[in-house]
Design an enzyme around this catalytic site. Structure first.
Site, short mmCIF file in Angstrom:
data_model
loop_
_atom_site.label_atom_id
_atom_site.label_comp_id
_atom_site.label_asym_id
_atom_site.label_seq_id
_atom_site.Cartn_x
_atom_site.Cartn_y
_atom_site.Cartn_z
N CYS A 2 0.85 -1.32 -0.07
CA CYS A 2 -0.15 0.03 0.09
C CYS A 2 0.83 1.14 -0.17
O CYS A 2 2.07 1.03 0.52
CB CYS A 2 -0.97 0.02 1.32
SG CYS A 2 -1.86 -1.24 1.28
N ARG A 27 5.70 -0.39 -6.20
CA ARG A 27 5.59 -0.97 -4.76
C ARG A 27 4.60 -2.39 -4.90
O ARG A 27 4.61 -3.15 -4.23
CB ARG A 27 5.21 -0.22 -3.43
CG ARG A 27 6.25 0.74 -3.33
CD ARG A 27 5.79 1.96 -2.30
NE ARG A 27 5.43 1.45 -1.11
CZ ARG A 27 6.07 1.64 0.01
NH1 ARG A 27 7.43 2.24 -0.21
NH2 ARG A 27 5.96 1.24 1.13
N TRP A 75 -2.97 -2.78 -1.50
CA TRP A 75 -2.47 -4.08 -1.77
C TRP A 75 -3.26 -4.98 -0.75
O TRP A 75 -3.27 -4.87 0.35
CB TRP A 75 -1.21 -4.15 -1.63
CG TRP A 75 -0.43 -5.48 -1.79
CD1 TRP A 75 -0.14 -6.03 -3.22
CD2 TRP A 75 -0.18 -6.59 -1.20
NE1 TRP A 75 0.56 -7.10 -3.08
CE2 TRP A 75 0.58 -7.61 -1.87
CE3 TRP A 75 0.07 -6.60 0.32
CZ2 TRP A 75 0.97 -8.84 -1.50
CZ3 TRP A 75 0.48 -8.03 0.87
CH2 TRP A 75 1.28 -8.84 0.01
N ASN A 99 -2.09 2.44 5.82
CA ASN A 99 -1.39 1.34 5.49
C ASN A 99 -1.09 0.40 6.72
O ASN A 99 -1.01 1.17 7.75
CB ASN A 99 0.00 1.84 5.01
CG ASN A 99 0.20 2.46 3.52
OD1 ASN A 99 -0.88 2.34 2.99
ND2 ASN A 99 1.12 2.88 3.18
N GLY A 100 -0.82 -0.87 6.47
CA GLY A 100 -0.85 -1.57 7.87
C GLY A 100 -1.65 -2.33 8.13
O GLY A 100 -2.65 -2.81 7.29
N GLU A 482 19.72 -17.22 -4.91
CA GLU A 482 19.21 -15.59 -5.62
C GLU A 482 18.77 -15.75 -6.91
O GLU A 482 17.79 -15.43 -7.33
CB GLU A 482 20.12 -14.73 -5.19
CG GLU A 482 19.72 -13.48 -5.68
CD GLU A 482 18.84 -12.85 -5.13
OE1 GLU A 482 18.29 -13.12 -4.27
OE2 GLU A 482 18.36 -11.57 -5.71
N LYS A 486 15.11 -15.17 -8.21
CA LYS A 486 14.91 -13.94 -9.14
C LYS A 486 14.04 -14.59 -10.34
O LYS A 486 12.85 -14.00 -10.77
CB LYS A 486 16.03 -13.53 -9.87
CG LYS A 486 17.00 -12.36 -9.38
CD LYS A 486 16.52 -11.22 -9.10
CE LYS A 486 15.47 -11.23 -7.70
NZ LYS A 486 16.13 -10.42 -6.81
N GLU A 489 10.20 -15.52 -9.20
CA GLU A 489 9.52 -13.96 -9.04
C GLU A 489 9.07 -13.29 -10.36
O GLU A 489 7.96 -12.71 -10.35
CB GLU A 489 9.85 -13.07 -8.10
CG GLU A 489 11.22 -12.48 -8.31
CD GLU A 489 11.71 -11.53 -7.12
OE1 GLU A 489 10.87 -10.97 -6.40
OE2 GLU A 489 12.81 -11.48 -6.97
N HIS A 505 20.89 -36.33 -3.20
CA HIS A 505 19.90 -36.94 -1.98
C HIS A 505 18.57 -36.59 -2.24
O HIS A 505 18.00 -36.32 -1.26
CB HIS A 505 20.59 -36.04 -0.82
CG HIS A 505 21.78 -36.34 -0.60
ND1 HIS A 505 22.25 -37.54 -0.06
CD2 HIS A 505 23.14 -35.70 -0.66
CE1 HIS A 505 23.64 -37.58 0.25
NE2 HIS A 505 24.11 -36.43 -0.30
N LYS A 603 7.02 -4.29 -3.58
CA LYS A 603 8.32 -3.87 -3.23
C LYS A 603 8.72 -3.69 -2.05
O LYS A 603 10.03 -4.31 -1.58
CB LYS A 603 8.53 -2.44 -4.12
CG LYS A 603 9.90 -1.98 -4.03
CD LYS A 603 10.96 -2.89 -4.86
CE LYS A 603 12.15 -2.68 -4.65
NZ LYS A 603 13.31 -3.55 -5.01
C1 F6R Z 1 13.29 -10.22 -4.26
C2 F6R Z 1 13.07 -9.24 -3.18
C3 F6R Z 1 12.53 -9.60 -1.95
C4 F6R Z 1 13.21 -8.59 -0.88
C5 F6R Z 1 12.44 -8.77 0.57
C6 F6R Z 1 13.20 -7.93 1.52
O1 F6R Z 1 13.76 -9.73 -5.54
O2 F6R Z 1 13.27 -8.11 -3.59
O3 F6R Z 1 12.77 -10.90 -1.49
O4 F6R Z 1 14.45 -8.75 -0.80
O5 F6R Z 1 11.16 -8.58 0.41
O6 F6R Z 1 13.03 -6.69 1.36
P1 F6R Z 1 13.84 -5.55 1.84
O7 F6R Z 1 15.56 -5.70 1.30
O8 F6R Z 1 13.54 -4.22 1.62
O9 F6R Z 1 14.21 -5.60 3.58
#
Ligand code: F6R
Length: 608
Positions: A2, A27, A75, A99-100, A482, A486, A489, A505, A603
């Site tokens: 949000c 976001r 959101w 928000n929250g 990682e 990527k 997602e 395993h 985000k």
């Molecule tokens: C993946 C991604 C998320 C963030 C996670 C933590 O590409 O961006 O997995 O890394 O939500 O976010 P931050 O780093 O802002 O605490």
């Protein structure tokens, strides 16, 4: 997740609100809305499901014009994405955005229903709107009613409210969710993220937990949680360097991948000496306190967690300190054994991730020697609440998939590894080698970025694939994790990462000609072991895609190997991240997904 924008001005605020919402689009959200007080002091509320552009279309048909307004991107948490659930929520001449999560929304809803309030949404926010209206009936003073409302709320919130009775005033409050006040000339603003307001101001006051405020065109009056007047300093926004435009790039994610040499250069500037690291950046007592650290705990989420996992290899191998890494959502709810002289490190791009922030707050009572936040946002909650902070200078990261924030975190963590060595008066050669390797990174990453066309060609192989495995060993295992994150997602392909030695395993059972197996194969001490693991895959018909050092003899099948420059082992995990980011990006293009705003994701995850 949000987003909130609010403006009080002497001109029509709707364009400022809409531009603010557009800037928060990255976001992640599913609906949007505005409430603007018209010149005749009646509230006009307009909401729409979908993107901000849908709200703009609706506003063309039903304009909302006035000098005071609030806006929101939602959101969904309580109630599906739908117009009736979109914010602002209204009650008796007031409008609220939030928000929250209000955790006690159910008992409050029951109480308000008994008092005769009729709910039109399933949201926790509408509860706040009616509660506020009810308190205003008991005390005809809006500020007191606002405070009485806040006193009843449990959970996390950033709130903004306007009321027909006070057309000059915008009220806001913060508890657990970020909120800033922007200063303009002859106008004032609020937002959940300063990025939303950079078109009108770069001067911000960051609210503390429990702060609430009343804004007018002349400025703001602030109170703390005890209702005492407080001042919060005005700070200039620091992210001006890397621009917010996509420029020549098709997506923010691609732009941010290509910004990594500059972002890393910016992060390193001011923290490296000629052959040593500058520890004073952490504060005057940092040297002696870092020297007394005997243990390290790292806590983070998602991509930031992966950066912590790489750092464990560095810290344990170079400094010899035990280092434990954990996801924040688990750490915050368990009983933690904290040995004497343990440093807690929280890692976060945004500095507002609810679980990471809660972990830091939880850690405060656990007897840590000190807490350090490594973060990309200077004014964020994490940065303000940690004892020490080390800022990555990645610039604003707009693409939901984190890229440059990750590699700059790794750079900061390698700096920290070197600092821990240096303050112990040990291994000056190793520190100097780390510094030299860090300095080479921007140019090396430029070389890897030049591999983009070859990586784009490989991405075509994923066009009809639904699963993928990622393999790595040592510090490249978290890099494989990682890479898998990527890919899943942004392309929605199911991807899993394994330490290559784990393959036999269980996961080997998955391998056949439909399973791409992406591996990270630098020329290090584990290469021969990794090659054996890749042979196991090849023997079962798996499709090998290998990122290998230019000096390594044929680790994968013909034509499936992309060669990277040979580098110092210590920076290799950073370098091998880049092709995996490019691979995911190009697979997402092949799959036709919304690269910068993947479905269901936000985000900045400011709710638990
Ligand atoms: C993946 C991604 C998320 C963030 C996670 C933590 O590409 O961006 O997995 O890394 O939500 O976010 P931050 O780093 O802002 O605490």
């Amino acid at each position: 997740m949000c987003g909130i924008v609010g403006v009080v001005a002497q001109r029509n605020v709707t364009p400022i609100l809409l531009e603010g919402l557009r800037r928060l689009e990255y976001r992640g959200y599913d609906s949007a809305g505005v409430a603007v007080l018209a010149d005749d002091n009646h509230l006009q509320r307009v909401r729409a499901v979908g993107k901000v552009v849908e709200l703009e279309r609706t506003l063309e048909a039903t304009p909302a014009v006035g000098c005071l307004g609030i806006a929101h991107t939602r959101w969904a948490t309580h109630g599906k994405p739908a117009e009736h659930n979109a914010h602002p929520h209204v009650s008796d001449g007031l409008a609220i955005v939030h928000n929250g999560i209000i955790e006690n929304h159910s008992p409050l809803r029951r109480k308000l229903t008994d008092l005769g309030y009729v709910f039109t949404s399933e949201t926790d926010t509408e509860v706040v709107a009616h509660l506020m209206a009810w308190h205003y009936r008991q005390t005809p003073d809006l500020l007191t009613a606002f405070r009485n409302t806040l006193a009843e709320l449990q959970g996390a919130y950033a709130l903004a409210m306007v009321h027909e009775d006070e057309p000059q005033n915008l009220y806001c409050a913060r508890m657990g969710s970020p909120l800033v006040i922007g200063e303009g000339s002859g106008e004032s603003y609020i937002a959940s993220d300063p990025l939303a307001l950079l078109q009108v101001t770069d001067r911000f006051r960051y609210l503390d937990e429990g702060d609430h405020a009343r804004l007018t065109v002349d400025g703001c009056t602030l109170w703390d949680r005890q209702h005492s007047p407080v001042e919060r300093p005005v700070k200039r926004y620091q992210h001006a360097a890397l621009s917010l435009d996509k420029g020549e790039y098709r997506h923010y994610m691609l732009k941010e991948i290509f910004e990594q040499p500059e972002a890393i250069g910016n992060t390193l500037s001011g923290i490296l000496g000629d052959n040593h690291v500058l520890t004073a950046i952490l504060g005057p007592d940092a040297e002696s306190r870092l020297a007394s650290v005997d243990n390290i705990h790292i806590v983070a989420c998602g991509t930031s967690y992966h950066a912590g996992l790489v750092a464990r290899y560095w810290i344990e191998s170079q400094v010899g300190l035990p280092c434990q890494v954990e996801v924040a959502s688990e750490y915050r709810y368990r009983t933690v054994a904290v040995p004497a002289n343990t440093l807690l490190i929280t890692l976060s791009q945004s500095g507002e991730t609810a679980d990471t922030l809660a972990a830091l707050r939880f850690a405060k009572d656990q007897g840590y020697l000190a807490t350090l936040a490594i973060c990309n946002v200077a004014g964020s909650s994490l940065v303000r609440e940690a004892d020490w902070r080390l800022l990555t200078q990645a610039g604003p990261e707009i693409g939901v998939a984190s890229t440059k924030a990750f590699t700059t975190q790794l750079v900061a963590l390698l700096w920290l590894t070197s600092a821990l060595l240096q303050v112990r008066g040990r291994a000056a050669d190793q520190v100097a080698a780390n510094v030299a390797a860090l300095r080479q990174l921007p140019a090396l990453i430029d070389q890897v970025l030049a591999l983009e066309p070859a990586i784009a060609a490989l991405a075509e192989r994923f066009a009809n694939k639904h699963h993928a495995l990622f393999l790595g060993r040592g510090p490249h295992y978290p890099i494989a994790m990682e890479g898998a994150l990527k890919l899943k997602e942004i392309s929605y392909i199911h991807a899993e990462a394994y330490a290559a030695g784990e393959l036999k395993h269980g996961p080997l059972a998955l391998v056949d000609e439909n399973m791409p197996v992406v591996s990270v194969a630098p020329s290090d001490s584990l290469l021969e072991k990794l090659k054996s693991n890749l042979e196991e895959v090849r023997a079962r018909g798996g499709q090998l895609i290998t990122f290998a050092c230019e000096t390594v003899e044929q680790p994968g099948a013909d034509g499936d190997t992309i060669r990277l420059p040979q580098v110092d082992d210590i920076i290799s995990p950073i370098l091998y991240t880049i092709p995996l980011q490019l691979l995911s990006y190009h697979v997402a293009l092949v799959k036709g997904t919304d690269v910068d705003k993947p479905r269901n994701l936000a985000k900045s995850v400011t709710v638990e």
